[in-house]
Motif scaffolding. Structure first.
Motif, mmCIF file in Angstrom:
data_model
loop_
_atom_site.group_PDB
_atom_site.id
_atom_site.type_symbol
_atom_site.label_atom_id
_atom_site.label_comp_id
_atom_site.label_asym_id
_atom_site.label_seq_id
_atom_site.Cartn_x
_atom_site.Cartn_y
_atom_site.Cartn_z
ATOM 1 N N ALA A 110 -39.830 31.180 36.262
ATOM 2 C CA ALA A 110 -41.436 31.298 36.525
ATOM 3 C C ALA A 110 -41.936 29.580 36.684
ATOM 4 O O ALA A 110 -42.901 29.757 37.636
ATOM 5 C CB ALA A 110 -41.901 31.707 35.229
ATOM 6 N N VAL A 111 -41.304 28.711 36.191
ATOM 7 C CA VAL A 111 -42.094 27.289 36.240
ATOM 8 C C VAL A 111 -41.870 26.956 37.657
ATOM 9 O O VAL A 111 -42.712 26.250 38.421
ATOM 10 C CB VAL A 111 -41.389 26.374 35.123
ATOM 11 N N LYS A 112 -40.730 27.228 38.067
ATOM 12 C CA LYS A 112 -40.130 26.870 39.571
ATOM 13 C C LYS A 112 -41.334 27.155 40.502
ATOM 14 O O LYS A 112 -41.627 26.783 41.613
ATOM 15 C CB LYS A 112 -38.785 27.026 39.845
ATOM 16 N N ARG A 113 -41.669 28.407 40.200
ATOM 17 C CA ARG A 113 -42.703 29.054 41.104
ATOM 18 C C ARG A 113 -43.897 28.765 41.023
ATOM 19 O O ARG A 113 -44.698 28.465 42.111
ATOM 20 C CB ARG A 113 -42.541 30.813 40.947
ATOM 21 N N ILE A 114 -44.380 28.572 39.938
ATOM 22 C CA ILE A 114 -46.016 28.494 39.651
ATOM 23 C C ILE A 114 -46.126 26.975 39.454
ATOM 24 O O ILE A 114 -47.483 26.569 39.783
ATOM 25 C CB ILE A 114 -46.526 29.314 38.298
ATOM 26 N N LYS A 115 -45.291 26.203 38.949
ATOM 27 C CA LYS A 115 -45.658 24.644 38.659
ATOM 28 C C LYS A 115 -44.343 23.870 38.850
ATOM 29 O O LYS A 115 -43.781 23.352 37.973
ATOM 30 C CB LYS A 115 -46.299 24.459 37.181
ATOM 31 N N PRO A 116 -43.910 23.746 39.948
ATOM 32 C CA PRO A 116 -42.353 23.256 40.201
ATOM 33 C C PRO A 116 -42.500 21.387 39.530
ATOM 34 O O PRO A 116 -41.450 21.159 39.597
ATOM 35 C CB PRO A 116 -42.274 23.345 41.673
ATOM 36 N N ASP A 117 -43.821 21.002 39.857
ATOM 37 C CA ASP A 117 -43.779 19.737 39.403
ATOM 38 C C ASP A 117 -44.111 19.300 37.838
ATOM 39 O O ASP A 117 -44.216 18.183 37.508
ATOM 40 C CB ASP A 117 -44.910 18.793 40.206
ATOM 41 N N ALA A 118 -44.052 20.461 37.156
ATOM 42 C CA ALA A 118 -44.280 20.426 35.818
ATOM 43 C C ALA A 118 -43.648 19.233 34.959
ATOM 44 O O ALA A 118 -42.051 19.405 35.229
ATOM 45 C CB ALA A 118 -44.056 21.613 34.934
ATOM 46 N N ILE B 94 -46.811 17.871 22.313
ATOM 47 C CA ILE B 94 -46.306 17.440 23.480
ATOM 48 C C ILE B 94 -47.111 17.833 24.692
ATOM 49 O O ILE B 94 -46.458 17.278 25.714
ATOM 50 C CB ILE B 94 -44.773 18.192 23.633
ATOM 51 N N ASP B 95 -47.828 18.582 24.703
ATOM 52 C CA ASP B 95 -48.749 18.762 25.750
ATOM 53 C C ASP B 95 -48.157 19.241 26.929
ATOM 54 O O ASP B 95 -48.170 18.500 28.155
ATOM 55 C CB ASP B 95 -49.633 17.253 26.070
ATOM 56 N N PRO B 96 -47.682 20.382 26.994
ATOM 57 C CA PRO B 96 -46.941 20.830 28.294
ATOM 58 C C PRO B 96 -47.766 21.445 29.307
ATOM 59 O O PRO B 96 -48.661 22.066 29.099
ATOM 60 C CB PRO B 96 -45.976 22.043 27.409
ATOM 61 N N GLU B 97 -47.208 21.359 30.374
ATOM 62 C CA GLU B 97 -47.969 22.077 31.578
ATOM 63 C C GLU B 97 -47.760 23.627 31.419
ATOM 64 O O GLU B 97 -48.663 24.228 31.894
ATOM 65 C CB GLU B 97 -47.538 21.387 33.040
ATOM 66 N N VAL B 98 -46.608 23.932 31.022
ATOM 67 C CA VAL B 98 -46.339 25.291 31.139
ATOM 68 C C VAL B 98 -45.685 25.739 29.733
ATOM 69 O O VAL B 98 -44.805 25.202 29.262
ATOM 70 C CB VAL B 98 -45.311 25.634 32.287
ATOM 71 N N LEU C 167 -57.363 23.084 19.024
ATOM 72 C CA LEU C 167 -57.034 21.808 19.915
ATOM 73 C C LEU C 167 -57.696 20.559 19.775
ATOM 74 O O LEU C 167 -58.962 20.427 19.408
ATOM 75 C CB LEU C 167 -56.966 22.297 21.465
ATOM 76 N N PHE C 168 -57.236 19.427 20.053
ATOM 77 C CA PHE C 168 -57.688 18.215 20.044
ATOM 78 C C PHE C 168 -58.506 17.952 21.367
ATOM 79 O O PHE C 168 -59.765 17.554 21.278
ATOM 80 C CB PHE C 168 -56.894 16.893 19.942
ATOM 81 N N ASN C 169 -58.022 18.685 22.452
ATOM 82 C CA ASN C 169 -58.592 18.482 23.485
ATOM 83 C C ASN C 169 -59.689 19.480 23.896
ATOM 84 O O ASN C 169 -59.589 20.453 23.469
ATOM 85 C CB ASN C 169 -57.638 18.542 24.871
ATOM 86 N N PRO C 170 -60.771 19.174 24.677
ATOM 87 C CA PRO C 170 -62.009 20.452 24.555
ATOM 88 C C PRO C 170 -61.722 21.176 25.723
ATOM 89 O O PRO C 170 -62.496 22.267 25.789
ATOM 90 C CB PRO C 170 -63.013 19.033 25.295
ATOM 91 N N GLU C 171 -60.499 21.021 26.498
ATOM 92 C CA GLU C 171 -60.329 22.143 27.361
ATOM 93 C C GLU C 171 -58.965 22.444 27.380
ATOM 94 O O GLU C 171 -58.059 21.619 27.062
ATOM 95 C CB GLU C 171 -60.742 21.949 28.756
ATOM 96 N N LEU C 172 -58.133 23.732 27.851
ATOM 97 C CA LEU C 172 -56.968 24.008 27.973
ATOM 98 C C LEU C 172 -56.518 24.279 29.442
ATOM 99 O O LEU C 172 -57.066 25.266 30.008
ATOM 100 C CB LEU C 172 -56.607 25.165 26.957
ATOM 101 N N ASN C 173 -55.619 23.452 29.921
ATOM 102 C CA ASN C 173 -55.056 23.636 31.212
ATOM 103 C C ASN C 173 -53.480 24.162 31.314
ATOM 104 O O ASN C 173 -52.996 24.229 32.169
ATOM 105 C CB ASN C 173 -55.043 22.378 32.044
ATOM 106 N N THR C 174 -53.022 24.307 30.122
ATOM 107 C CA THR C 174 -51.555 24.568 29.888
ATOM 108 C C THR C 174 -51.405 26.022 30.365
ATOM 109 O O THR C 174 -52.379 27.027 30.055
ATOM 110 C CB THR C 174 -50.926 24.419 28.328
ATOM 111 N N LEU C 175 -50.590 26.375 31.218
ATOM 112 C CA LEU C 175 -50.432 27.821 31.720
ATOM 113 C C LEU C 175 -49.369 28.589 30.829
ATOM 114 O O LEU C 175 -48.284 27.922 30.318
ATOM 115 C CB LEU C 175 -49.407 27.956 33.176
ATOM 116 N N ILE C 176 -49.506 29.758 30.213
ATOM 117 C CA ILE C 176 -48.986 30.479 29.363
ATOM 118 C C ILE C 176 -48.505 31.809 30.109
ATOM 119 O O ILE C 176 -49.270 32.493 30.412
ATOM 120 C CB ILE C 176 -49.646 30.818 28.007
ATOM 121 N N VAL C 177 -47.191 31.641 30.143
ATOM 122 C CA VAL C 177 -46.515 32.841 31.166
ATOM 123 C C VAL C 177 -45.331 33.471 30.827
ATOM 124 O O VAL C 177 -44.600 32.995 29.902
ATOM 125 C CB VAL C 177 -46.410 32.216 32.772
ATOM 126 N N LYS C 178 -45.254 34.778 31.206
ATOM 127 C CA LYS C 178 -43.787 35.650 31.092
ATOM 128 C C LYS C 178 -42.804 34.809 31.936
ATOM 129 O O LYS C 178 -43.110 34.445 32.915
ATOM 130 C CB LYS C 178 -44.017 37.102 31.474
#
Length: 303
Positions: free
Chosen positions: A124-132, A244-248, A273-284
């Motif tokens: 999944a990571v390679k497909r949607i966020k290969p630079d994670a 750890i603030d993961p991208e995925v 969260l400490f951050n005011p927005e969430l950009n982490t992708l949560i996927v199958k």
């Protein structure tokens, strides 16, 4: 450098080997045999050797290094395996014994680390966020395991337990966990934990898939169980994101198949969260049962 890289998924009932061509990144051999762990540690080593010899004969080349996905962790301080549900491995210097018996370099990681690594390099990571840069992989099934990948490699930590999210307490008065604590993530939102909670509030036994189906049909106890899953998952995963603030985040296992786990989950995580927005992708995940052996191969991909 070898043209091929090798991985072994060492399970309680089966041992699977994969050989991947470096040029194409495609598997050229996949073989499996029974572990027969009841026959003891020495027999497990013999079975591994038998499998590698068989694959080497087909390939016409013996490996210099092999990655091993293991049902436990190699303690980096004491140099022996721990927390293995294949109990014959516990207390054994598995990497050294493999090096000696097979005349190879053995690289070991537990099954959750291999899951995270596999979804990073092949799924999944390679497909949607290969630079994670940072990936957090979770296996939520009968228990809860997890692993961290940073810059394409597993993070192990001082004690070899980096990513052991399943044994953080999220319900202080919760059920006892085998680890000695109460209310661990594993006891609260694993498949067994959810089934136990449903039984406690309904006085009925249902499997997790049955609970999910009942919730969709309006069963109030099932709906309460799914709501509890969403609440405690959000609370627990927010702690990971803060640290750890993961991208995925990739969620495998039976609980990871529960669609309600993903519905507007950002809105439940955000308040923690400490951050005011969430950009982490949560996927199958995308690799299914193949994740373990692909992740094991990835351990030696960049050696």
């Amino acid at each position: 450098m070898d043209r091929y890289y090798w991985g072994i998924d060492l399970g309680g009932t089966k041992i699977e080997c994969i050989v991947i061509d470096r040029e194409t990144d495609q598997s050229v051999i996949r073989e499996r045999i029974a572990t027969e762990s009841a026959k003891g540690y020495a027999h497990i080593l013999d079975q591994i050797k038998t499998l590698i010899d068989r694959c080497a004969d087909k390939l016409g080349q013996y490996p210099q290094s092999v990655g091993f996905g293991t049902p436990g962790t190699l303690d980096p301080i004491h140099g022996v395996m721990k927390n293995c549900n294949t109990t014959a491995l516990n207390g054994k210097a598995l990497d050294k014994d493999l090096n000696q018996q097979l005349n190879i370099k053995a690289v070991l990681a537990n099954d959750a680390n291999c899951f995270a690594l596999a979804e990073t390099h092949y799924g999944a990571v390679k497909r949607i966020k290969p630079d994670a840069q940072i990936v957090f992989g979770i296996i939520m099934g009968t228990g809860v395991g997890s692993g961290i990948v940073v810059d394409g490699k597993c993070l192990y930590g001082c004690h070899g337990i980096a990513g052991e999210w399943g044994h953080n307490v999220i319900e202080s008065q919760g059920a006892d966990c085998y680890c000695g604590k109460r209310g661990c993530v594993e006891t609260v939102i694993s498949g067994k934990g959810l089934e136990r909670y449903y039984r406690e509030i309904s006085d009925q036994d249902l499997s997790l898939p049955e609970i999910v189906a009942a919730a969709k049909s309006g069963n109030e106890y099932a709906q309460k169980t799914i709501k509890r899953l969403r609440h405690y998952f959000s609370l627990a995963v927010a702690k990971i994101i803060n640290v750890i603030d993961p991208e995925v985040i990739v969620i495998g296992g039976g609980v990871g198949n529960v669609d309600a786990l993903y519905d507007n989950i950002d809105q439940l995580i955000l308040p923690h969260l400490f951050n005011p927005e969430l950009n982490t992708l949560i996927v199958k995940p995308e690799l299914g049962d193949s994740a373990g052996v692909f992740g094991a191969a990835a351990l030696v991909k960049h050696l």
